[in-house]
Write an enzyme that holds these catalytic residues in place. Structure first.
Site, PDB file in Angstrom:
ATOM      1  N   CYS A 108       0.828  -1.018   0.194  1.00  0.00           N
ATOM      2  CA  CYS A 108      -0.029   0.008  -0.047  1.00  0.00           C
ATOM      3  C   CYS A 108       0.586   1.262   0.175  1.00  0.00           C
ATOM      4  O   CYS A 108       1.849   1.369   1.001  1.00  0.00           O
ATOM      5  CB  CYS A 108      -1.143  -0.342   1.128  1.00  0.00           C
ATOM      6  N   CYS A 110       1.161   3.244   3.175  1.00  0.00           N
ATOM      7  CA  CYS A 110       1.896   2.635   4.239  1.00  0.00           C
ATOM      8  C   CYS A 110       3.361   2.821   3.669  1.00  0.00           C
ATOM      9  O   CYS A 110       4.200   3.180   4.861  1.00  0.00           O
ATOM     10  CB  CYS A 110       1.481   1.238   4.294  1.00  0.00           C
TER      11      CYS A 110
END
Ligand code: FAD
Length: 518
Positions: A42, A45
């Protein structure tokens, strides 16, 4: 050694959660835990991970009270854990109180700041809402009253009490309380500007400011370069008899041989200086003890040894007698035709001082600035870092054309010969990560300084840390005030130009002290 787990490794000061440790880490922990649930694919992230790592470095001293963890929910083995905690999006942060039960799902951070300072403040806010049982290692965070301070020494057996006077919206006091929680013999409390009794008694006019308060009722202002968190913490660590608590009694075995071989009595020394005795002791230990473990040296290890001697001959700022020996051995090494070298023949070359007049190494180690408070602390690894810094500075002074010359030679020495193999692996990982930038983005002197601080950061509180020489971000303000700055937000920042100038002086040959040489 570096447990790769998605976006974090074992050196990040972050607990990496797995199915094997999740219960033991989160359930019934004596510290509050803050967990980042993320997915390694992600983008948010990935963008957030440097912040989480910086936060972990920034609050590593808080670990006994509050610790950070992370779990990669994209790793199939972790999926049941993440879904068990009802995590649907990434990154999700959750706060787990100390002594959480097995069925606790943690408290979600609804919206959270994406910067270290904002997150740190958020964690303090959460800590202040912590229900009983309170994490036992966490000191009180609330403000102190005059009555509490008047009676403080009746119930607290510490030598130093630091009072941080501040406005109600300031976090500095609570940050310093948490920064210092691992230190014995010191308590820190925050006092608000509205606590008139104390403010008047001590004549406080600046907020924030820090005062040391003693059982006799005497007090004195803590003198710092800047009225900010890091400066208070640095200064409080250096108070007499303030040491990091909770040391493990067993020394790591690697350092057993590094004690003074000339007797274990203490040698008075100046902590702000570099001693030639440490550099010579390092050479002694490296050439006579560490290399002796390698019966035969060949191939790339042999080239690494030749490189090591080359930089020593070029840049070691040694006494003529030591330089004569280094030169003679370096020449002998270069002229040899054999593809293998036995340590016994190297030893003969080191001992063969009859043919080379006025050439010798000291015949024992004699640690001075690198003395530890116990024989297994400091010594050789301290000397090795010092040698490394001195050589990079000397190469610069000698106008070396190749910025990588010294650090590559030392990297190879560490890789092939440094006795602490775990240290060698860590150092090699750091070198692979960033050494290519040396000479373009960063000078070798600053690169080594910043990597050494990275190591200090990782080792703060480790069993190998000498309680009398805590692993701090170096140089502290008392050594180099102008190296430290404060951003408008109150965060600490390094003034790199000043650091560079300081390192050039600190490790220069003119600045070396020759006390305790034979
Ligand atoms: P040291 O860190 O050895 O520092 C020596 C002196 O250098 C200090 O007293 C200070 O005066 C000065 N100094 C401190 N920081 C800086 C800086 N940033 N720049 C310039 N000068 C500075 N131990 C482990 O347990 N795990 C490891 O992975 C590990 N890796 C290591 C890798 C290398 C290459 C080396 C040489 C050592 C490593 N060690 C490791 C040992 C550890 O770093 C320390 O050397 C040891 O614990 C002794 O610490 P010390 O208090 O004497 O300070």
């Amino acid at each position: 050694f570096t447990t790769k787990a998605g976006l974090y490794t074992a050196s990040d000061q972050i607990v990496i959660l797995t199915p094997d440790n999740v219960d033991s880490v989160l359930v019934n922990s004596t510290a509050a835990m803050v967990v980042e649930f993320y997915a390694s694919w992600c983008g948010h992230c990935i963008a957030f991970s440097p912040v989480w790592k910086s936060l972990a470095r920034d609050i590593k001293e808080w670990k006994p009270a509050m610790d950070l963890a992370a779990i990669d929910c994209a790793n199939p083995v972790n999926i049941p854990i993440c879904s068990g905690f009802d995590v649907k999006g990434y990154p999700t942060l959750k706060f787990f109180h100390a002594y959480s039960k097995a069925d606790s799902k943690g408290q979600v951070f609804k919206a959270f700041p994406r910067d270290v300072r904002g997150l740190r403040h958020k964690l303090i806010d959460l800590m202040e809402t912590h229900k009983d049982p309170w994490p036992p290692a966490c000191p009180p965070l609330e403000t102190a009253s005059k009555v509490e301070i008047d009676n403080f020494f009746d119930t607290n057996n510490v030598e130093h009490l630091a009072l941080i006077f501040e406005m109600s919206n300031s976090y500095v006091g609570r940050e310093v309380i948490l920064d210092m929680l691992q230190y014995e013999n010191l308590a820190v409390r925050r006092v608000l500007n509205t606590e008139e009794g104390l403010v008047t008694k001590l004549g406080v006019t600046d907020f924030p400011s820090c005062y040391l308060y003693y059982p006799s009722g005497n007090f004195t202002r803590l003198i710092v370069h800047n009225e900010a968190r890091v400066f208070y913490s640095y200064a409080l660590q250096t108070l007499p008899r303030v040491v990091r608590a909770g040391k493990l009694p067993q020394p790591p075995p690697t350092y057993d041989l590094m004690k003074n071989t000339t007797g274990d009595h203490e040698r008075p020394f100046n902590r702000s200086r570099v001693y030639m005795a440490d550099l010579e002791s390092t050479l002694y230990y490296s050439l006579r003890v560490e290399l002796a473990a390698h019966t035969v040296i060949k191939g790339e290890a042999l080239s690494a040894l030749q490189e090591y001697f080359t930089v020593l001959v070029k840049y070691f700022p040694g006494r003529p007698v030591v330089m004569n020996l280094l030169k003679s051995v370096a020449t002998w090494l270069k002229d040899r035709k054999d593809s293998e070298l036995s340590y016994s023949s190297l030893k003969d070359a080191l001992d063969n001082t009859a043919e080379v007049p006025n050439a010798a190494l000291p015949d024992s180690v004699r640690w001075v600035g690198c003395q530890g408070s116990k024989p297994h602390f400091r010594g050789y690894p301290c000397g090795m870092w010092t040698l490394f810094h001195v050589l990079t500075v000397q190469a610069k002074e000698a106008a070396s054309k190749d910025p990588q010359e010294v650090i590559q030679a030392m990297r190879l020495y560490v890789y092939y010969f440094f006795g602490c193999r775990e240290c060698a692996t860590h150092f090699e990982n750091m070198a692979m990560e960033s050494m290519s930038q040396v000479g373009t983005w960063i000078t070798p002197v600053l690169w080594l300084w910043s990597r050494h601080n990275q190591v200090n950061n990782r080792l703060a509180g480790a069993p190998s840390e000498d309680p009398r020489f805590p692993k701090i971000q170096w140089p502290p303000p008392e050594l180099c005030p102008s190296c430290h700055g404060v951003k408008p937000t109150g965060e600490h920042t390094w003034q790199q130009e000043e650091v560079l100038a300081f390192l050039h002086t600190h490790f220069s040959s003119e600045h070396l002290l020759s006390d305790y040489l034979e």
